[in-house]
Design a protein around this motif. Structure first.
Motif, PDB file in Angstrom:
ATOM      1  N   HIS A   1      16.990   6.878   3.877  1.00 53.64           N
ATOM      2  CA  HIS A   1      16.068   7.075   2.824  1.00 53.64           C
ATOM      3  C   HIS A   1      14.965   6.062   3.096  1.00 53.64           C
ATOM      4  O   HIS A   1      14.177   5.862   2.207  1.00 53.64           O
ATOM      5  CB  HIS A   1      16.751   7.291   1.589  1.00 53.64           C
ATOM      6  CG  HIS A   1      17.569   8.150   0.906  1.00 53.64           C
ATOM      7  ND1 HIS A   1      17.579   9.683   0.905  1.00 53.64           N
ATOM      8  CD2 HIS A   1      19.055   8.006   0.917  1.00 53.64           C
ATOM      9  CE1 HIS A   1      18.479   9.959   0.761  1.00 53.64           C
ATOM     10  NE2 HIS A   1      19.462   9.144   0.689  1.00 53.64           N
ATOM     11  N   TYR A   2      15.065   5.548   3.957  1.00 56.09           N
ATOM     12  CA  TYR A   2      14.317   4.033   4.369  1.00 56.09           C
ATOM     13  C   TYR A   2      12.688   4.564   3.951  1.00 56.09           C
ATOM     14  O   TYR A   2      12.024   5.600   4.755  1.00 56.09           O
ATOM     15  CB  TYR A   2      14.577   3.597   5.823  1.00 56.09           C
ATOM     16  CG  TYR A   2      13.339   2.420   5.865  1.00 56.09           C
ATOM     17  CD1 TYR A   2      13.678   1.125   5.435  1.00 56.09           C
ATOM     18  CD2 TYR A   2      12.334   2.704   6.540  1.00 56.09           C
ATOM     19  CE1 TYR A   2      12.738  -0.008   5.834  1.00 56.09           C
ATOM     20  CE2 TYR A   2      11.291   1.606   6.960  1.00 56.09           C
ATOM     21  CZ  TYR A   2      11.702   0.430   6.467  1.00 56.09           C
ATOM     22  OH  TYR A   2      10.730  -0.713   6.505  1.00 56.09           O
ATOM     23  N   GLY A   3      12.001   3.897   3.230  1.00 59.09           N
ATOM     24  CA  GLY A   3      10.591   3.922   2.951  1.00 59.09           C
ATOM     25  C   GLY A   3      10.242   5.153   2.261  1.00 59.09           C
ATOM     26  O   GLY A   3       8.971   5.518   2.056  1.00 59.09           O
ATOM     27  N   LEU A   4      10.883   6.189   1.929  1.00 55.47           N
ATOM     28  CA  LEU A   4      10.597   7.522   1.330  1.00 55.47           C
ATOM     29  C   LEU A   4      10.710   7.593  -0.065  1.00 55.47           C
ATOM     30  O   LEU A   4      11.738   6.769  -0.714  1.00 55.47           O
ATOM     31  CB  LEU A   4      11.612   8.779   1.736  1.00 55.47           C
ATOM     32  CG  LEU A   4      11.580   8.832   3.210  1.00 55.47           C
ATOM     33  CD1 LEU A   4      12.751   9.879   3.438  1.00 55.47           C
ATOM     34  CD2 LEU A   4      10.204   9.265   3.681  1.00 55.47           C
ATOM     35  N   LEU A   5       9.672   7.741  -0.938  1.00 56.06           N
ATOM     36  CA  LEU A   5       9.551   7.782  -2.464  1.00 56.06           C
ATOM     37  C   LEU A   5       9.060   9.054  -3.158  1.00 56.06           C
ATOM     38  O   LEU A   5       8.255   9.705  -2.424  1.00 56.06           O
ATOM     39  CB  LEU A   5       8.414   6.601  -2.717  1.00 56.06           C
ATOM     40  CG  LEU A   5       9.258   5.122  -2.541  1.00 56.06           C
ATOM     41  CD1 LEU A   5       8.047   4.228  -2.797  1.00 56.06           C
ATOM     42  CD2 LEU A   5      10.358   4.807  -3.324  1.00 56.06           C
ATOM     43  N   ARG A   6       9.531   9.473  -4.013  1.00 56.60           N
ATOM     44  CA  ARG A   6       9.212  10.685  -4.773  1.00 56.60           C
ATOM     45  C   ARG A   6       8.006  10.359  -5.580  1.00 56.60           C
ATOM     46  O   ARG A   6       7.978   9.195  -6.179  1.00 56.60           O
ATOM     47  CB  ARG A   6      10.333  10.961  -5.811  1.00 56.60           C
ATOM     48  CG  ARG A   6      11.282  11.723  -5.042  1.00 56.60           C
ATOM     49  CD  ARG A   6      12.731  11.526  -5.609  1.00 56.60           C
ATOM     50  NE  ARG A   6      12.863  12.109  -7.063  1.00 56.60           N
ATOM     51  CZ  ARG A   6      13.685  12.167  -7.928  1.00 56.60           C
ATOM     52  NH1 ARG A   6      14.739  11.382  -7.549  1.00 56.60           N
ATOM     53  NH2 ARG A   6      13.831  12.581  -9.135  1.00 56.60           N
ATOM     54  N   LYS A   7       7.019  11.086  -5.810  1.00 56.83           N
ATOM     55  CA  LYS A   7       5.864  10.983  -6.575  1.00 56.83           C
ATOM     56  C   LYS A   7       6.099  10.883  -8.221  1.00 56.83           C
ATOM     57  O   LYS A   7       7.037  11.472  -8.478  1.00 56.83           O
ATOM     58  CB  LYS A   7       4.843  12.025  -6.421  1.00 56.83           C
ATOM     59  CG  LYS A   7       4.386  11.962  -4.913  1.00 56.83           C
ATOM     60  CD  LYS A   7       3.255  13.313  -4.869  1.00 56.83           C
ATOM     61  CE  LYS A   7       2.858  13.272  -3.225  1.00 56.83           C
ATOM     62  NZ  LYS A   7       2.048  14.752  -2.958  1.00 56.83           N
ATOM     63  N   GLN A   8       5.230  10.164  -8.584  1.00 53.68           N
ATOM     64  CA  GLN A   8       5.664   9.700 -10.203  1.00 53.68           C
ATOM     65  C   GLN A   8       4.303  10.006 -10.985  1.00 53.68           C
ATOM     66  O   GLN A   8       3.214   9.822 -10.523  1.00 53.68           O
ATOM     67  CB  GLN A   8       6.066   8.260 -10.458  1.00 53.68           C
ATOM     68  CG  GLN A   8       6.410   7.901 -11.778  1.00 53.68           C
ATOM     69  CD  GLN A   8       6.753   6.786 -11.833  1.00 53.68           C
ATOM     70  OE1 GLN A   8       6.197   5.638 -10.951  1.00 53.68           O
ATOM     71  NE2 GLN A   8       7.547   6.173 -12.929  1.00 53.68           N
TER      72      GLN A   8
END
Length: 343
Positions: free
Chosen positions: A253-260
């Protein structure tokens, strides 16, 4: 017959058997296989993104052989743990050979113990979950199940998740943060679950209480029957297996983010929130764990029918090669930050 290809994973215990029964460089055969031969083969064989069609998927979903192969790993893991206790006490064993055998058992604990324990821990029947708990106990990493299922899958690709590596975070600091934070959160999740049902945290239905007692019993038994040296070696081998798990967590999951949103809620988990790999050998050795994007999209889906989809971000190589790359942070950042810009 398609299921039999996953018997490839047993090349690891075969190599560990040689490690336990031979000397010199042969004791490092499992390490050479997993982080030498496998990465080379993955460069030679093209990734295979093909999926089953709907009819094939239904057939393979009902094929019990895939589950029986998972079951087979349980006696294999326990048998090799038993062999390990004697292999490390061999007279005239050099420090070099001892290290080789420690890494051999560590790879077994990470690959068969924790990885298969993870797969069985996602099943919706108690027998499979119980076998998963046995495998995780063999690596003293039992807190993995409460945290992984109720914490990691819920918070993945957010700052709340211990097992999601932040951009520019090096793997060595991630090992410490991920392992100890996930352990703490496993207790918090179980305590909260018991509180909601009106029970005290110190209750037999608190899995962390039971797991802690089982870990103490296991470690005490090894000390009683085999002594201090074997106990220390078992803990070291387990740490190697845990570090292998955490290295896999790092690359997944390195560096991957879900939008908030402005309200603070995160978007639903998508197949874009995990790194994917369709490299053949890695898929077989790790029971399709490298098709991680689809696993997070549907955690209950059995490993044999996980899909590869074009929207999933792709790793440049399979898991063993990516772990080696991650161990050299400047090289890792150079490759993965370029990949992140493409997403």
């Amino acid at each position: 017959m398609k299921s039999l290809k996953f018997l490839t994973v047993f090349s690891l215990p075969i190599s560990v058997y040689f490690s336990f029964n031979m000397n010199g460089w042969y004791t490092f055969l499992p390490l050479f296989l997993f982080f030498g031969i496998v990465p080379i083969l993955e460069f030679l064989f093209k990734p295979t993104p093909e999926n089953f069609n709907k009819e094939q998927e239904q057939i393979e979903k009902e094929n019990k052989m895939y589950t029986y192969i998972l079951y087979l790993t349980v006696p294999v893991q326990l048998y090799f743990l038993y062999l390990f206790f004697y292999a490390i006490q061999e007279p005239h064993l050099t420090t070099f050979e001892l290290i080789g055998r420690l890494f051999g058992m560590g790879l077994m604990s990470g690959t068969l113990g924790i990885n298969v324990g993870h797969e069985l821990g996602h099943r919706n029947n108690r027998f499979d979950q119980f076998l998963g708990e046995i495998l995780l106990l063999s690596s003293i990493n039992t807190h993995f199940l409460p945290y992984h299922n109720a914490g990691h899958h819920f918070n993945v690709a957010t700052p709340k998740d211990a097992a999601t590596a932040r951009k520019s975070e090096i793997i060595y600091s991630f090992w410490i943060r991920s392992h100890f934070t996930s352990y703490k959160q496993a207790w918090q999740l179980e305590n909260k679950r018991l509180k909601l049902s009106g029970r005290s945290w110190f209750h037999y239905q608190n899995r962390m209480v039971i797991y802690t007692l089982l870990n103490i019993i296991l470690l005490s038994s090894i000390f009683y029957f085999f002594g201090t040296f074997v106990l220390i070696c078992f803990v070291i081998a387990s740490i190697i297996g845990i570090l292998l798990l955490e290295s896999v967590n790092y690359i997944e999951h390195y560096g991957l983010l879900r939008k908030q949103s402005e309200s603070g809620r995160y978007e639903k988990v998508k197949r874009t929130h995990s790194w994917n790999s369709d490299h053949v050998i890695g898929k077989l050795m790790l029971f399709n764990l490298s098709r991680h994007s689809d696993h997070h999209y549907n955690g209950s889906k059995h490993y044999q029918i996980l899909k590869s989809l074009p929207e999933s971000p792709q790793m440049p190589t399979g898991y063993p090669g990516m772990v080696i790359l991650a161990l050299v942070p400047p090289l890792w950042f150079s490759v993965m930050h370029t990949k992140l810009k493409e997403q």
